[in-house]
Design an enzyme around this catalytic site. Structure first.
Site, PDB file in Angstrom:
ATOM      1  N   GLU A  60       0.801  -1.225   0.000  1.00 57.98           N
ATOM      2  CA  GLU A  60       0.000   0.000   0.000  1.00 57.98           C
ATOM      3  C   GLU A  60       0.835   1.277   0.000  1.00 57.98           C
ATOM      4  O   GLU A  60       0.288   2.371   0.078  1.00 57.98           O
ATOM      5  CB  GLU A  60      -0.989  -0.029   1.171  1.00 57.98           C
ATOM      6  CG  GLU A  60      -2.023  -1.115   0.976  1.00 57.98           C
ATOM      7  CD  GLU A  60      -3.093  -1.158   2.058  1.00 57.98           C
ATOM      8  OE1 GLU A  60      -2.929  -0.484   3.084  1.00 57.98           O
ATOM      9  OE2 GLU A  60      -4.086  -1.888   1.861  1.00 57.98           O
ATOM     10  N   LYS A  98       5.814  -1.191   1.735  1.00 55.44           N
ATOM     11  CA  LYS A  98       5.243  -1.261   3.078  1.00 55.44           C
ATOM     12  C   LYS A  98       5.245  -2.708   3.549  1.00 55.44           C
ATOM     13  O   LYS A  98       5.471  -3.014   4.707  1.00 55.44           O
ATOM     14  CB  LYS A  98       3.807  -0.727   3.022  1.00 55.44           C
ATOM     15  CG  LYS A  98       3.029  -0.838   4.318  1.00 55.44           C
ATOM     16  CD  LYS A  98       1.608  -0.315   4.135  1.00 55.44           C
ATOM     17  CE  LYS A  98       0.781  -0.468   5.404  1.00 55.44           C
ATOM     18  NZ  LYS A  98      -0.630  -0.122   5.207  1.00 55.44           N
TER      19      LYS A  98
END
Ligand code: BGC
Length: 766
Positions: free
Chosen positions: A494, A607
């Site tokens: 993300e 991430k």
């Protein structure tokens, strides 16, 4: 000080000091529950920084038009206000000795004990016990023992039901009807504002002095959103006053409440209250503990020899995996924080299929089936989302709540460090891989369990309906490669928004359409009635050529000459920066305090696991050298800022033979909620990471994998472990696996069918 692991061999997690500033972690990681109810372990006496929480699975409500549906924080029944000789019992006043809070994960009991000296010098020993019954889904039972140590005292008790709870300020309930019966049983009916679910909360107290029940009438208080009883008892030095409190929650959303009114539930709750009172705390604890033994510890035993902490970590994961799962009702699923906090609003993500489902499939297939039925029942929301976006078929919401809620991802969250405005959350719009993750879950479930009934009723349809979505989603590219592309998405990672051709998304969409084609042929040939039914519903004859065309022409990212599979069309050309500072961070998300998401998008940083999850799911389609080179490349650039990430990297590291790294990543994954860092779990436990911990042990070190429909076991133990034992259920046969440094033993405990299995590369038949 804080977390204390000295009693883990007795299955006990202990907190050895009280810090009123750091209450959230233990409230969450020591929470209690049974999949119907989830109760944060906030103390009986109230504190400024506490976050009390009681959640009932599936009771979603929308506070107002500008908010998404969320799981409301129900009325609190665990608070008990105590005064000793007029001084309020509170650990922030006076002095304390011998403080300990212990969660026994084997029995599901929480115990807290302390010797407290009041500011005026009265010394009292207080012990608090509580359970949420695993046997009786609606029941919370508490017992408090108070023993004045050196003087006679007057103890004042105020306890009842507090309906003032909110979800960080959003009040989901009406004030409601309040009622005392016989000046003893307290009842409160509150209704959620938009979804109109009635909650019937009932509580009753039983007081005893040195074991002698005190026949007392309560002083009764009814106030706005609150109803409580008051008692005054004189206790001599050395005597023990015990207060037992039995509480229940029933709602009109309960599966067995269909056709019942709140009044029916009130009657039922009243009868239950009397029954619970007659049984008493100890009997309720014992029957619940037996249920834990039967339902969890005997069902899926895991033993690790060589490291007590690692064994405790996997048991702790199993404890929470039971708390979070609504095994009683297919109309609801697992929230990203289970039922242990308001975080992620009780919503369900891809976490279920990719990180949690394997545990239930392999240990408790009935529960796994419920989780999969939920996806079928929520097809209306998936159809609505597809239609809203001008696509066809079933486009699953990134975040799901109640069956027909559709997409419930909030639109804004956190802050953009540069603009000072809230960040737009793109996942709800463009994190689309969830749709093939759902299909993958269906396939995984059906192959491992062999549940053809599920497939015929729901599974084939889900896989085809999702493939119809993908065929409508493909785009002709701007480049003239004549290929289809999937542009403008968020992949699993993300930190990268609006990317084209995310490898995970494209390969999984391809897999989804291919699986649909395979099932098209299978049904046509072997199950013509089902084919005819689905053809009528989904128009398979029209869909098939589109899948065929889609599969033949969808662009699938190709490894570079260095064998690195590009995560998306730009990742490898973005800027590399020194990530050392963020890799060593104590808090996750450090990079978002230095760069905004647009800037992060220009950096080679992830991430969480992205390409590596793809290797994990579609393990047999990528050559080992691509996996190895990509693993090395992305591991360096992954910050593990999502709790879903470490376990995937650990399992992959096992596959690469990087055992030290695998073990290190496993320990880090296990420490997400269990570790000593006292701020990590305030908003709730990390559900998927518990599934991940089990995956590290059974998939990673235990070497289990379902590959192309076959069971494979290739174990390799970490240095420290001398033996690992676990059970898995493969097509209805329960297998016990025992791994030592040089041997693997597999026993078919069910023994009613032949099981084909590949162990360390050799085909075996059990
Ligand atoms: C992760 C998602 C995950 C969600 C809920 C996010 O931080 O990036 O992959 O589904 O948390 O756990």
């Amino acid at each position: 000080m804080g977390m204390d692991y000295s009693a883990i061999k007795d299955w006990i997690l202990r907190e050895d000091s009280f810090d009123p500033e750091k209450l959230g972690k233990c409230e969450a990681v020591m929470s209690l529950g049974n999949g119907y109810l989830g109760l944060r372990s906030a103390a009986e006496e109230r504190y400024l920084n506490e976050t009390r929480g009681l959640f009932v699975a599936g009771t979603f409500n929308k506070f107002d038009e500008n908010e998404v549906t969320e799981l409301p924080n129900a009325a609190d029944m665990t608070a008990i206000k105590l005064s000793v000789n007029g001084e309020i019992f509170s650990l922030t006043e006076g002095a304390m000795e011998d403080y300990a809070r212990e969660l026994n994960i084997r029995t599901g009991e929480l115990k807290r004990s302390v010797i407290w000296t009041s500011p005026k010098g009265t010394k009292i020993k207080a012990v608090f016990y509580r359970i949420v019954s695993l046997k009786r889904l609606h029941v919370i039972a508490q017992r408090v023992e108070l023993t004045p140590l050196d003087a006679d005292v007057k103890i004042e008790i105020k306890s009842g039901i507090n309906g003032k709870m909110t979800n960080t300020g959003s009040q989901h309930f009406s004030d409601g009807d309040k009622r005392f019966y016989d000046k003893r049983v307290i009842q409160f009916v509150q209704t959620t504002g938009q979804s109109k679910i009635d909650f019937v909360d009932t509580t009753v107290h039983k007081l005893a002095l040195d074991g002698e029940v005190l026949p007392m009438e309560a002083e009764v208080y009814i106030e706005r959103r609150e109803i409580f009883a008051g008692y005054n008892v004189e206790v001599k030095a050395g005597q023990t006053l015990s207060i037992e409190k039995y509480s229940t929650v029933y709602t009109t959303r309960d599966l067995d409440a269909e056709g019942k009114t709140a009044a029916d539930l009130q009657k039922l709750a009243l009868e239950t209250a009397r029954e619970l009172e007659a049984l008493g705390y100890q009997a309720l604890l014992e029957e619940s503990a037996r249920q834990w033994e039967e339902e969890v510890w005997n069902l899926a035993p895991i033993e690790i020899e060589g490291c007590e902490m690692d064994e405790f970590a996997v048991h702790f994961a199993q404890y929470h995996l039971r708390l979070m799962v609504p095994a009683h009702d297919a109309r609801m699923n697992i929230g990203a924080k289970g039922l242990s906090g308001e975080g992620y609003r009780g919503h369900t993500f891809w976490d279920t299929e990719i990180f949690l489902l394997p545990y239930y499939i392999f240990t408790d297939p009935k529960t796994a089936r419920k989780l999969e039925e939920y996806r079928y029942l929520s097809l209306p929301g998936a159809h609505a989302k597809a239609a809203h976006n001008h696509y066809k078929g079933a486009m699953f919401p990134w975040e799901s709540a109640w069956l027909d809620d559709g997409e419930v991802t909030p639109e804004y969250m956190d802050v953009d460090i540069l603009t000072g405005k809230p960040n737009k959350v793109w996942s709800g719009f463009i994190e689309q891989h969830i749709t093939s993750d759902v299909a993958f879950g269906v396939w995984q479930y059906s192959v491992i369990t062999g549940d053809e009934d599920y497939m015929e009723k729901y599974g084939y349809e889900l896989i085809m309906d999702t493939a119809i979505f993908w065929a409508s989603r493909l785009e002709k590219g701007t480049s003239d490669d004549n290929k289809y592309h999937i542009n403008d998405v968020v992949g699993p990672d993300e930190y990268r928004e609006h990317v084209n051709d995310n490898a995970f998304t494209n390969y999984m969409a391809h897999w989804n359409m291919q699986k649909a084609m395979e099932y098209y042929h299978l049904l046509k040939k072997e199950k013509p009635e089902i084919f005819a039914r689905l053809n009528e519903k989904l128009n398979l004859e029209e869909a098939y050529p589109q899948w065929e065309n889609g599969c033949a022409n969808l662009y699938l990212p190709v490894p570079t000459k260095e064998n690195i599979l590009p995560q998306d069309d730009r990742y490898l050309s973005c800027r590399d920066i020194d990530l050392g500072k963020y890799k060593a961070q104590e808090h996750v998300g450090g990079i978002t305090r230095d760069y905004n998401l647009e800037q992060i998008n220009q950096i080679q940083v992830s991430k969480q696991a992205d390409v590596l999850v793809l290797f994990f799911l579609l393990e047999d389609i990528f050559p080992q050298e691509v996996k190895k080179a990509s693993w090395e490349y992305y591991e360096k650039r992954t910050l593990h800022d999502s709790s879903l990430s470490l376990s995937t990297h650990s399992v992959l590291a096992c596959d690469m033979g990087e055992m030290e790294m695998a073990y290190d990543l496993f320990r880090k994954a296990a420490a997400i909620d269990l570790g000593p860092f006292m701020g990590s779990s305030n908003a709730g436990i990390h559900a998927a990471s518990f599934g991940g911990v089990w995956e590290c042990v059974v998939y990673g070190f235990g070497g289990v994998r379902m590959l192309g429909g076959r069971l494979r076991i290739n174990p390799s133990l970490p240095e420290k472990w001398t033996k690992l034992s676990y059970t898995i259920i493969w097509k209805g046969q329960k297998l016990a696996v025992e791994v030592t440094k040089d041997e693997v033993h597999v026993t078919n405990l069910t023994g009613t069918k032949k099981v084909e299995i590949e162990v360390n590369g050799e085909a075996r038949i059990l």
